[in-house]
Design a protein around this motif. Structure first.
Motif, PDB file in Angstrom:
ATOM      1  N   ILE A 203       0.858  -1.178   0.000  1.00 39.06           N
ATOM      2  CA  ILE A 203       0.000   0.000   0.000  1.00 39.06           C
ATOM      3  C   ILE A 203       0.899   1.235   0.000  1.00 39.06           C
ATOM      4  O   ILE A 203       1.623   1.480   0.969  1.00 39.06           O
ATOM      5  N   PRO A 204       0.897   2.012  -1.087  1.00 38.41           N
ATOM      6  CA  PRO A 204       1.678   3.247  -1.110  1.00 38.41           C
ATOM      7  C   PRO A 204       0.855   4.411  -0.569  1.00 38.41           C
ATOM      8  O   PRO A 204      -0.337   4.532  -0.863  1.00 38.41           O
ATOM      9  N   ARG A 205       1.476   5.256   0.220  1.00 35.83           N
ATOM     10  CA  ARG A 205       0.825   6.477   0.705  1.00 35.83           C
ATOM     11  C   ARG A 205       1.755   7.644   0.446  1.00 35.83           C
ATOM     12  O   ARG A 205       2.845   7.709   1.013  1.00 35.83           O
ATOM     13  N   GLY A 206       1.335   8.543  -0.433  1.00 38.21           N
ATOM     14  CA  GLY A 206       2.181   9.686  -0.748  1.00 38.21           C
ATOM     15  C   GLY A 206       1.693  10.397  -1.983  1.00 38.21           C
ATOM     16  O   GLY A 206       0.525  10.295  -2.370  1.00 38.21           O
ATOM     17  N   GLY A 207       2.599  11.108  -2.618  1.00 38.77           N
ATOM     18  CA  GLY A 207       2.264  11.896  -3.783  1.00 38.77           C
ATOM     19  C   GLY A 207       2.104  11.056  -5.036  1.00 38.77           C
ATOM     20  O   GLY A 207       2.336   9.841  -5.044  1.00 38.77           O
ATOM     21  N   ALA A 208       1.739  11.752  -6.097  1.00 40.84           N
ATOM     22  CA  ALA A 208       1.461  11.071  -7.360  1.00 40.84           C
ATOM     23  C   ALA A 208       2.664  10.287  -7.868  1.00 40.84           C
ATOM     24  O   ALA A 208       2.519   9.192  -8.415  1.00 40.84           O
ATOM     25  N   GLY A 209       3.881  10.844  -7.691  1.00 36.40           N
ATOM     26  CA  GLY A 209       5.079  10.170  -8.189  1.00 36.40           C
ATOM     27  C   GLY A 209       5.320   8.839  -7.502  1.00 36.40           C
ATOM     28  O   GLY A 209       5.614   7.837  -8.152  1.00 36.40           O
ATOM     29  N   LEU A 210       5.195   8.835  -6.177  1.00 40.35           N
ATOM     30  CA  LEU A 210       5.388   7.585  -5.421  1.00 40.35           C
ATOM     31  C   LEU A 210       4.352   6.549  -5.832  1.00 40.35           C
ATOM     32  O   LEU A 210       4.690   5.385  -6.099  1.00 40.35           O
ATOM     33  N   ILE A 211       3.103   6.951  -5.876  1.00 37.49           N
ATOM     34  CA  ILE A 211       2.033   6.007  -6.197  1.00 37.49           C
ATOM     35  C   ILE A 211       2.225   5.438  -7.600  1.00 37.49           C
ATOM     36  O   ILE A 211       2.087   4.233  -7.829  1.00 37.49           O
ATOM     37  N   ARG A 212       2.572   6.287  -8.547  1.00 38.50           N
ATOM     38  CA  ARG A 212       2.782   5.831  -9.924  1.00 38.50           C
ATOM     39  C   ARG A 212       3.935   4.838  -9.994  1.00 38.50           C
ATOM     40  O   ARG A 212       3.845   3.803 -10.677  1.00 38.50           O
ATOM     41  N   THR A 213       5.021   5.118  -9.282  1.00 43.49           N
ATOM     42  CA  THR A 213       6.170   4.213  -9.275  1.00 43.49           C
ATOM     43  C   THR A 213       5.785   2.839  -8.741  1.00 43.49           C
ATOM     44  O   THR A 213       6.134   1.802  -9.319  1.00 43.49           O
ATOM     45  N   VAL A 214       5.054   2.823  -7.628  1.00 42.38           N
ATOM     46  CA  VAL A 214       4.669   1.552  -7.018  1.00 42.38           C
ATOM     47  C   VAL A 214       3.735   0.770  -7.935  1.00 42.38           C
ATOM     48  O   VAL A 214       3.919  -0.436  -8.162  1.00 42.38           O
ATOM     49  N   VAL A 215       2.734   1.447  -8.479  1.00 51.71           N
ATOM     50  CA  VAL A 215       1.762   0.767  -9.343  1.00 51.71           C
ATOM     51  C   VAL A 215       2.423   0.191 -10.590  1.00 51.71           C
ATOM     52  O   VAL A 215       2.115  -0.917 -11.026  1.00 51.71           O
ATOM     53  N   GLU A 216       3.346   0.942 -11.165  1.00 45.17           N
ATOM     54  CA  GLU A 216       3.963   0.537 -12.433  1.00 45.17           C
ATOM     55  C   GLU A 216       5.035  -0.538 -12.255  1.00 45.17           C
ATOM     56  O   GLU A 216       5.223  -1.375 -13.140  1.00 45.17           O
ATOM     57  N   LYS A 217       5.733  -0.539 -11.126  1.00 44.28           N
ATOM     58  CA  LYS A 217       6.898  -1.410 -10.981  1.00 44.28           C
ATOM     59  C   LYS A 217       6.698  -2.617 -10.069  1.00 44.28           C
ATOM     60  O   LYS A 217       7.494  -3.548 -10.089  1.00 44.28           O
ATOM     61  N   ALA A 218       5.653  -2.604  -9.270  1.00 47.60           N
ATOM     62  CA  ALA A 218       5.495  -3.671  -8.282  1.00 47.60           C
ATOM     63  C   ALA A 218       5.036  -4.974  -8.913  1.00 47.60           C
ATOM     64  O   ALA A 218       4.197  -4.983  -9.813  1.00 47.60           O
ATOM     65  N   THR A 219       5.605  -6.078  -8.438  1.00 49.49           N
ATOM     66  CA  THR A 219       5.067  -7.399  -8.765  1.00 49.49           C
ATOM     67  C   THR A 219       4.188  -7.902  -7.621  1.00 49.49           C
ATOM     68  O   THR A 219       3.373  -8.796  -7.811  1.00 49.49           O
ATOM     69  N   VAL A 220       4.360  -7.314  -6.434  1.00 49.45           N
ATOM     70  CA  VAL A 220       3.470  -7.593  -5.305  1.00 49.45           C
ATOM     71  C   VAL A 220       2.129  -6.891  -5.585  1.00 49.45           C
ATOM     72  O   VAL A 220       2.112  -5.771  -6.085  1.00 49.45           O
TER      73      VAL A 220
END
Length: 418
Positions: A203-220
């Motif tokens: 679960i990412p909590r933060g700005g648009a950049g953090l959320i986008r990075t997590v959504v795009e790169k995570a395999t979890v």
């Protein structure tokens, strides 16, 4: 120890802790939450000293006013965190609840039972209160948690985790249930995104950049907590005094959070009466207005709004203002620029309010109230992991129920499938 080794060790500890937590007695979890709350208050001086180091470093780095506000801890905020933990104690434990039960023609009894998600990874930025909120909610719901906070709050997060994890362990919670990745190296985030062996969800909590990075790169698997480009629409049939109070609260009560209003939409029929006195009140509170042409005709000192302004989550005392022809134009604007977080209408027309509720696609839709209420504590959840703007599994403030999944339980009497 290398970053990879740290994550492996903590991941294994969290997995073992999660096995115990999943079946832990509610009374023990509640005792641990109360112990954590007491520890926060008793160790307040230790926590504030750590936070002071982060605040000093933040000012030296030139962090914005909004980020410094998110980073700041004080006596009241520590008390609020402790209160959130105590409120969790009063809430029902969702783990083990059987939400449905039915009998098939062959006599099988089939039920659906709530169970923890397992090990939850939280990646967040400069908001040390997330450390406590996340740990408390995960503990209440039988989940182990691995936290990775932002570098700006490093010392605060270390202090908070040390205080609450020690208190929880002393109260009977397995060691490794609450852990923090103790590095500011960005490689830790990259490794967590692919830590499928240890994490059940991120679960990412933060700005648009953090959320986008997590959504795009995570395999979890990820539960996305979205950006809050929130709107308030003041209708032609609004109570203007109420509307002014709601707008000022939604923008200025705490501008650095995701449920603060970023764009004000005003019906053209009441714009001349409403905008000039509102603008003066906002100006007194330090708000910068960026308006459309019709707004600037009524408020000459407002800056000219650009296309970028309509799509921006400022997290600051800046407000975009647009005069619209009516409900349809307001709905179209929200559809185009909204982030499906929180949207509000101020109106005394029942049918207009119902139309707004039905047609706005967002996690929280308000009639005659500030968007600032989109919050787990305000919704009665005790605290929250974040505000989910996606539609699968969880939406809106994620409290205890949203941190569980389910399994089917089946009772038979010797049935075999033919």
């Amino acid at each position: 120890m290398s970053i990879a080794a740290e994550i492996e060790v903590k991941g294994r500890q969290a997995r073992e802790a999660a096995r115990v937590l999943a079946n832990l007695n509610t009374a023990i979890k509640n005792q641990a939450l109360l112990a954590m709350a007491r520890a926060l208050e008793e160790e307040q001086e230790f926590i504030l000293k750590a936070n002071a180091r982060d605040m000093e470093a933040g000012r030296e780095k030139g962090l914005s006013r909004a980020l410094l506000d998110r980073l700041l801890l004080n006596e009241k905020r520590i008390k609020d965190m402790a209160a959130g933990l105590r409120e969790l104690v009063a809430l029902p434990d969702p783990v083990g609840e059987v939400t449905a039960m039915w009998t098939r023609p062959n006599g099988l009894q089939i039920g659906r039972m709530r169970v923890p998600l397992g090990v939850i990874g939280i990646i967040y930025e400069a908001r040390p209160n997330v450390t406590v909120d996340a740990a408390g909610l995960c503990l209440k719901t039988g989940n182990a948690v691995i936290l990775r906070g932002g570098s700006e709050a490093f010392h605060s997060n270390m202090a908070l985790t040390r205080v609450i994890s020690r208190a929880a362990t002393a109260a009977g919670i397995p060691d490794g249930a609450i852990q923090l990745i103790e590095t500011t190296d960005r490689e830790a985030v990259n490794l967590l995104l692919r830590a499928n062996e240890y994490l059940d969800v991120l679960i990412p909590r933060g700005g648009a950049g953090l959320i986008r990075t997590v959504v795009e790169k995570a395999t979890v698997p990820v539960i996305e907590t979205g950006v809050g480009n929130c709107h308030v629409y003041v209708d032609a049939e609004a109570d203007l005094a109420m509307a002014q109070n709601i707008v000022i609260n939604a923008k200025t009560q705490r501008p650095a959070v995701c449920n603060a209003m970023e764009t004000l939409l005003v019906h053209e029929g009441i714009a001349a009466a409403f905008l000039p006195p509102l603008a003066a009140a906002l100006k007194e509170k330090g708000v910068v207005l960026r308006g459309c042409e019709r707004t600037r005709e009524l408020v000459p000192w407002a800056e000219a709004a650009t296309e970028e302004d309509w799509a921006t989550e400022y997290l600051d005392l800046i407000l975009a203002v647009r005069v619209v022809d009516g409900l349809e134009a307001a709905l179209e604007h929200i559809h185009t620029y909204g982030t499906k977080h929180s949207e509000a209408i101020v109106t005394n027309n029942y049918h207009t309010a119902r139309e707004f509720l039905a047609r706005v696609d967002a996690a929280a839709v308000y009639v005659n109230a500030s968007t600032r209420f989109t919050d787990g504590y305000e919704f009665g959840f005790g605290a929250e992991i974040g505000i989910s703007t996606q539609k699968l599994h969880a939406r809106g403030p994620m409290g205890p129920e949203q941190l569980t999944t389910f399994k089917y339980i089946i009772f038979g009497s010797g049935q075999i499938r033919q």
